[in-house]
Design an enzyme around this catalytic site. Sequence first.
Site, PDB file in Angstrom:
ATOM      1  N   HIS A 168     111.974  -1.292 -33.154  1.00 22.48           N
ATOM      2  CA  HIS A 168     111.653  -2.578 -33.774  1.00 22.48           C
ATOM      3  C   HIS A 168     112.744  -3.592 -33.408  1.00 22.48           C
ATOM      4  O   HIS A 168     113.932  -3.270 -33.492  1.00 22.48           O
ATOM      5  CB  HIS A 168     111.569  -2.418 -35.303  1.00 22.48           C
ATOM      6  N   THR A 171     107.030   5.922 -41.059  1.00 19.90           N
ATOM      7  CA  THR A 171     106.426   6.382 -42.319  1.00 19.90           C
ATOM      8  C   THR A 171     105.256   5.435 -42.612  1.00 19.90           C
ATOM      9  O   THR A 171     105.127   4.400 -41.952  1.00 19.90           O
ATOM     10  CB  THR A 171     107.454   6.334 -43.468  1.00 19.90           C
TER      11      THR A 171
HETATM   12  C1  GRF Z   1     109.808  -4.683 -28.053  1.00 21.63           C
HETATM   13  O1  GRF Z   1     110.596  -5.774 -28.410  1.00 21.63           O
HETATM   14  C2  GRF Z   1     109.734  -3.688 -29.174  1.00 21.63           C
HETATM   15  O2  GRF Z   1     110.896  -3.643 -29.940  1.00 21.63           O
HETATM   16  C3  GRF Z   1     108.602  -4.226 -30.010  1.00 21.63           C
HETATM   17  O3  GRF Z   1     107.671  -4.716 -29.094  1.00 21.63           O
HETATM   18  C4  GRF Z   1     108.348  -5.073 -27.883  1.00 21.63           C
HETATM   19  C5  GRF Z   1     107.685  -4.299 -26.791  1.00 21.63           C
HETATM   20  O4  GRF Z   1     108.202  -4.621 -25.528  1.00 21.63           O
HETATM   21  N1  GRF Z   1     108.083  -3.209 -30.891  1.00 21.63           N
HETATM   22  P1  GRF Z   1     107.889  -3.694 -24.299  1.00 21.63           P
HETATM   23  O5  GRF Z   1     106.367  -3.556 -24.219  1.00 21.63           O
HETATM   24  O6  GRF Z   1     108.538  -2.378 -24.524  1.00 21.63           O
HETATM   25  O7  GRF Z   1     108.426  -4.420 -23.110  1.00 21.63           O
END
Ligand code: GRF
Length: 210
Positions: A103, A135
């Site tokens: 995240h 979760t």
């Molecule tokens: C990333 O910033 C990730 O943290 C979030 O969505 C984005 C996905 O980027 N959950 P990528 O597809 O991995 O380039």
Amino acid sequence: MQSMVILISGRGSNMQALLEAGLPVAAVISNNPAAEGLAFSRAHGIPTHAIDHRAFSGREAFDSALAEIIDTYQPDLVALAGFMRILSESFVNHYQGRLINIHPSLLPAFSGLDTHVRALQEGVKIHGCTVHFVTPKLDHGPIIIQAAVPVLADDTPATLAARVLAQEHRIYPQAANWFLQGQLTLAENRVETGIACDGQKVLYSPGITS
Ligand code: GRF
């Protein structure tokens, strides 16, 4: 041999970082047939599936079809890497303790979407990213590792996102590797990494940077 399955929805740069780290990726699956990341996994000979959520009557139906594909690989770990679908409680429970997510914020701050815009609006001086167990409560699972970056005076959402993304690409492979090496244990809401620090086990993430 341990293995993992990666779920993506778009660009797939975190998936790419996991693959380039040499992790044992059994398959990549996307809910979006147009996800840019699919070309990379295909080109690298990784079994790649697109299963369009719009073809299903509802969340449960899609999630059980998704789980059916995942389970054919019998992975030890399932990693969400920009997978832009809220997963049903039954799906999450099915993979309890072996489903992780990345995240783009220092959770529990800025769960949900548009994290970089909101971080700038709030005027925080430090921002970052988090890898956590999933979760049923969105973006609230036990934290495995975090990385922090400074927020600069002239940052835009794009410049801040790029700074955070570079850290995502560093900590996600680290977290997956720890998991697959059996170095993570869950004790209530805490994740122990089992990594020695001054001869002692640590309960905080050793991955924080300043
Ligand atoms: C990333 O910033 C990730 O943290 C979030 O969505 C984005 C996905 O980027 N959950 P990528 O597809 O991995 O380039």
